[in-house]
Design a protein around this motif. Structure first.
Motif, PDB file in Angstrom:
ATOM      1  N   PHE A 160       0.833  -1.210   0.000  1.00 36.86           N
ATOM      2  CA  PHE A 160       0.000   0.000   0.000  1.00 36.86           C
ATOM      3  C   PHE A 160       0.870   1.263   0.000  1.00 36.86           C
ATOM      4  CE2 PHE A 160      -3.358  -2.798   2.146  1.00 36.86           C
ATOM      5  CZ  PHE A 160      -4.041  -2.989   0.958  1.00 36.86           C
ATOM      6  N   GLU A 161       2.007   1.211   0.709  1.00 39.60           N
ATOM      7  CA  GLU A 161       2.901   2.389   0.752  1.00 39.60           C
ATOM      8  C   GLU A 161       3.454   2.674  -0.650  1.00 39.60           C
ATOM      9  OE1 GLU A 161       3.178  -0.215   2.908  1.00 39.60           O
ATOM     10  OE2 GLU A 161       2.107   0.867   4.496  1.00 39.60           O
ATOM     11  N   GLU A 162       3.870   1.598  -1.341  1.00 40.52           N
ATOM     12  CA  GLU A 162       4.406   1.790  -2.698  1.00 40.52           C
ATOM     13  C   GLU A 162       3.319   2.293  -3.644  1.00 40.52           C
ATOM     14  OE1 GLU A 162       7.921  -1.565  -2.970  1.00 40.52           O
ATOM     15  OE2 GLU A 162       5.833  -2.197  -3.038  1.00 40.52           O
ATOM     16  N   MET A 163       2.091   1.773  -3.463  1.00 42.02           N
ATOM     17  CA  MET A 163       0.986   2.262  -4.302  1.00 42.02           C
ATOM     18  C   MET A 163       0.803   3.768  -4.106  1.00 42.02           C
ATOM     19  SD  MET A 163      -2.184  -0.351  -3.941  1.00 42.02           S
ATOM     20  CE  MET A 163      -1.849  -2.081  -3.807  1.00 42.02           C
ATOM     21  N   ALA A 164       0.823   4.201  -2.838  1.00 41.84           N
ATOM     22  CA  ALA A 164       0.601   5.620  -2.550  1.00 41.84           C
ATOM     23  C   ALA A 164       1.684   6.460  -3.226  1.00 41.84           C
ATOM     24  CB  ALA A 164       0.585   5.843  -1.038  1.00 41.84           C
ATOM     25  N   GLU A 165       2.927   5.994  -3.148  1.00 42.47           N
ATOM     26  CA  GLU A 165       4.015   6.749  -3.790  1.00 42.47           C
ATOM     27  C   GLU A 165       3.846   6.738  -5.315  1.00 42.47           C
ATOM     28  OE1 GLU A 165       8.004   5.699  -2.507  1.00 42.47           O
ATOM     29  OE2 GLU A 165       8.875   6.820  -4.210  1.00 42.47           O
ATOM     30  N   GLY A 166       3.461   5.580  -5.848  1.00 42.75           N
ATOM     31  CA  GLY A 166       3.270   5.466  -7.300  1.00 42.75           C
ATOM     32  C   GLY A 166       2.126   6.337  -7.794  1.00 42.75           C
ATOM     33  N   ALA A 174     -11.678  -8.521   1.056  1.00 46.67           N
ATOM     34  CA  ALA A 174     -11.728  -7.711  -0.170  1.00 46.67           C
ATOM     35  C   ALA A 174     -12.318  -6.323   0.091  1.00 46.67           C
ATOM     36  CB  ALA A 174     -12.531  -8.435  -1.251  1.00 46.67           C
ATOM     37  N   SER A 175     -13.272  -6.232   1.026  1.00 51.43           N
ATOM     38  CA  SER A 175     -13.886  -4.915   1.299  1.00 51.43           C
ATOM     39  C   SER A 175     -12.815  -3.919   1.733  1.00 51.43           C
ATOM     40  CB  SER A 175     -14.930  -5.024   2.417  1.00 51.43           C
ATOM     41  OG  SER A 175     -15.790  -6.084   2.177  1.00 51.43           O
ATOM     42  N   ASP A 176     -12.027  -4.327   2.716  1.00 50.72           N
ATOM     43  CA  ASP A 176     -10.959  -3.434   3.210  1.00 50.72           C
ATOM     44  C   ASP A 176      -9.971  -3.112   2.104  1.00 50.72           C
ATOM     45  OD1 ASP A 176     -11.958  -3.247   5.698  1.00 50.72           O
ATOM     46  OD2 ASP A 176     -10.684  -4.814   6.573  1.00 50.72           O
ATOM     47  N   PHE A 177      -9.642  -4.151   1.311  1.00 53.67           N
ATOM     48  CA  PHE A 177      -8.664  -3.970   0.240  1.00 53.67           C
ATOM     49  C   PHE A 177      -9.136  -2.911  -0.759  1.00 53.67           C
ATOM     50  CE2 PHE A 177      -6.925  -5.160  -3.940  1.00 53.67           C
ATOM     51  CZ  PHE A 177      -5.569  -5.130  -3.651  1.00 53.67           C
ATOM     52  N   PHE A 178     -10.383  -3.048  -1.215  1.00 51.32           N
ATOM     53  CA  PHE A 178     -10.886  -2.089  -2.213  1.00 51.32           C
ATOM     54  C   PHE A 178     -11.026  -0.680  -1.629  1.00 51.32           C
ATOM     55  CE2 PHE A 178     -12.713  -5.977  -4.410  1.00 51.32           C
ATOM     56  CZ  PHE A 178     -11.762  -5.967  -5.405  1.00 51.32           C
ATOM     57  N   ARG A 179     -11.500  -0.605  -0.385  1.00 53.18           N
ATOM     58  CA  ARG A 179     -11.618   0.737   0.235  1.00 53.18           C
ATOM     59  C   ARG A 179     -10.246   1.394   0.342  1.00 53.18           C
ATOM     60  NH1 ARG A 179     -15.935  -1.379   3.547  1.00 53.18           N
ATOM     61  NH2 ARG A 179     -14.385  -2.174   5.014  1.00 53.18           N
ATOM     62  N   ALA A 205     -18.008 -11.795  -7.946  1.00 53.61           N
ATOM     63  CA  ALA A 205     -18.088 -11.647  -6.481  1.00 53.61           C
ATOM     64  C   ALA A 205     -17.265 -10.437  -6.039  1.00 53.61           C
ATOM     65  CB  ALA A 205     -17.568 -12.908  -5.799  1.00 53.61           C
ATOM     66  N   LEU A 206     -16.061 -10.300  -6.613  1.00 53.61           N
ATOM     67  CA  LEU A 206     -15.214  -9.154  -6.264  1.00 53.61           C
ATOM     68  C   LEU A 206     -15.822  -7.854  -6.788  1.00 53.61           C
ATOM     69  CD1 LEU A 206     -11.557 -10.451  -6.762  1.00 53.61           C
ATOM     70  CD2 LEU A 206     -12.855 -10.245  -4.640  1.00 53.61           C
ATOM     71  N   MET A 207     -16.459  -7.937  -7.980  1.00 51.14           N
ATOM     72  CA  MET A 207     -17.110  -6.720  -8.517  1.00 51.14           C
ATOM     73  C   MET A 207     -18.186  -6.225  -7.557  1.00 51.14           C
ATOM     74  SD  MET A 207     -17.776  -7.714 -12.468  1.00 51.14           S
ATOM     75  CE  MET A 207     -16.478  -8.396 -13.489  1.00 51.14           C
ATOM     76  N   GLN A 208     -18.986  -7.143  -7.071  1.00 48.28           N
ATOM     77  CA  GLN A 208     -20.084  -6.760  -6.188  1.00 48.28           C
ATOM     78  C   GLN A 208     -19.543  -6.149  -4.888  1.00 48.28           C
ATOM     79  OE1 GLN A 208     -22.701  -9.940  -4.841  1.00 48.28           O
ATOM     80  NE2 GLN A 208     -24.445  -8.680  -5.451  1.00 48.28           N
ATOM     81  N   ILE A 209     -18.513  -6.771  -4.360  1.00 40.53           N
ATOM     82  CA  ILE A 209     -17.918  -6.245  -3.116  1.00 40.53           C
ATOM     83  C   ILE A 209     -17.340  -4.849  -3.376  1.00 40.53           C
ATOM     84  CG2 ILE A 209     -16.038  -6.574  -1.449  1.00 40.53           C
ATOM     85  CD1 ILE A 209     -16.470  -9.632  -1.862  1.00 40.53           C
ATOM     86  N   CYS A 210     -16.649  -4.717  -4.505  1.00 43.25           N
ATOM     87  CA  CYS A 210     -16.030  -3.431  -4.838  1.00 43.25           C
ATOM     88  C   CYS A 210     -17.101  -2.343  -4.992  1.00 43.25           C
ATOM     89  CB  CYS A 210     -15.214  -3.583  -6.115  1.00 43.25           C
ATOM     90  SG  CYS A 210     -14.341  -2.092  -6.596  1.00 43.25           S
ATOM     91  N   ALA A 211     -18.173  -2.668  -5.725  1.00 44.92           N
ATOM     92  CA  ALA A 211     -19.233  -1.671  -5.966  1.00 44.92           C
ATOM     93  C   ALA A 211     -19.914  -1.255  -4.666  1.00 44.92           C
ATOM     94  CB  ALA A 211     -20.255  -2.237  -6.941  1.00 44.92           C
TER      95      ALA A 211
END
Ligand code: SF4
Length: 410
Positions: free
Chosen positions: A47-53, A80-85, A101-107
């Protein structure tokens, strides 16, 4: 016809590759996180690298998409909920996704995070694209098996964004439908573990009796090479007008596992060709130097995949490659002083005084110089730079800039 400027989308297996791709002209990059992606060995982002990227990309007006396109088995969706948020809050521009399933959780759990349909869903007709658009997705990555004629028909019948692969490795199987790696190595291609079993070398056996004494393969009379099912790579560099005229929204380069040498070179070439066509379509002509440049990095031979016809045996490598790249990547420029003409370089492969070095940077302004002298980080004059990541300084007469790369002929 008004020409729409397509997005050039590059792979970024690491933070360094993300910055390199954007520096060399990518409008967007796609990365993998520690979970839900399809490249378990691709150097995924924390997550830290994502933020920098994301901060780097947005500063340069580029976008970052995150692949979360694995097939989720029972309980894989936990967390997955925490991950997408979290990735939404970091500022990821869209998630590339294939499992409903992941689409629904993400939406439901991360509203505002755009979803792009992964190529793993093999979307190859406009009815399918319209279905996914109604389900809330804003873009569909087409299956690689779709033809140019089909893309034009799809474009005319849907308003969802279309993304298509234009360069990189091809599967010999239908993308997203292969279990060869699962059978041969117990590594699931659809959950991030493909070990490219199709590219291994196999012996051929006469049927029906499967007599091993009759095995034919390397060294057997008549067949000099072992048999493999390795597809050659996709390369659409000769067809830039066609792919822009087809109004594809995003042109994707494959290869999150590829090196910064590969990413910088391939992005550089496509950036140049796309800009050149958009600038003046009438005067546009293909430049052989673009293809020559692509051939300086490691890759298989190139073909047009399914764009113009069904690939034949000519689009497969049955034995040795018929053509090999002839350059090796040796370093990256960290700094340059135009007054002293001294460049600071980070070594990536062995090089020495007296060798001819090619420098290149964004815009394909390549130039060659013979290395006349260099020094180590203590200021001692040296003849060879043998250590990986070694910092050296060298005389470079023609101006270079940070992030320019060095390569030499093999
Ligand atoms: S084994 Fe080959 S065809 Fe199958 S997923 Fe891997 S690369 Fe694609």
């Amino acid at each position: 016809m008004h020409l729409k400027r397509p997005e050039l989308l590059a792979p970024a297996g690491t933070l360094e590759k993300l910055k390199t791709a954007i520096h060399y002209g990518a409008d967007a990059v796609y990365i993998g996180g520690d979970a839900y992606g399809l490249r378990s060995r691709a150097g995924n982002f924390s997550f830290e690298e994502m933020a920098e990227g994301v901060a780097f990309a947005h500063h340069h007006k580029a976008k970052v998409y995150l692949a979360a396109n694995m097939v989720t088995h029972q309980h894989n969706e936990l967390g997955a909920s925490d991950f997408f948020r979290t990735i939404r809050d970091i500022g990821i521009d869209a998630v590339i996704i294939s499992d409903p399933a992941l689409m629904q959780i993400c939406a439901m759990e991360a509203p505002g995070l755009e979803m792009h349909l992964s190529t793993q869903q093999s979307a190859v007709n406009y009815e399918t694209l319209n279905f996914w658009q109604e389900a809330g997705l804003t873009r569909c990555v087409l299956g690689r098996e779709v033809s140019m004629a089909e893309i034009k028909e799809i474009r005319a019948n849907t308003s969802v964004e279309i993304e298509a692969f234009i360069h990189g490795a091809m599967c010999i199987s239908y993308s997203g439908r292969c279990t060869l790696s699962n059978h041969m190595a117990n590594r699931d291609a659809n959950r991030g573990g493909c070990c490219q079993s199709c590219r291994w070398q196999y012996g051929l056996f006469e049927l029906p009796e499967l007599d091993h004494k009759k095995a034919v393969g390397a060294g057997e009379p008549g067949i000099k090479e072992p048999f493999s099912m390795s597809a050659v790579d996709l390369g659409m560099i000769h067809h830039i007008p066609d792919i822009i005229d087809a109004q594809i929204d995003s042109l994707k380069i494959e290869g999150r596992m590829k090196s910064i040498h590969y990413v910088s070179t391939v992005v550089n070439v496509y950036r140049k060709a796309i800009d050149s066509y958009l600038e003046d379509p009438e005067a546009y002509s293909f430049k052989k130097e673009w293809e020559d440049e692509l051939w300086k990095v490691a890759q298989r031979e190139l073909a047009t995949g399914f764009f113009y016809n069904e690939p034949s045996e000519n689009e497969q490598l049955f034995g040795k490659r018929r053509r090999r790249p002839h350059y090796t990547f040796i370093g990256e420029v960290l700094d340059y002083n135009p007054e002293t003409q001294i460049a600071t370089v980070q070594q990536r492969n062995n090089f020495k005084v007296g060798e001819k070095i090619e420098f290149y940077g964004p815009g394909l302004n390549n130039h060659e110089e013979t290395l006349e002298c260099m020094w180590d980080d203590k200021g001692e004059q040296i003849e060879v730079a043998p250590h990986a990541m070694q910092i050296v300084t060298m005389k470079v007469k023609q101006q270079v800039a940070p992030h320019d790369m060095l390569r030499k002929a093999l």
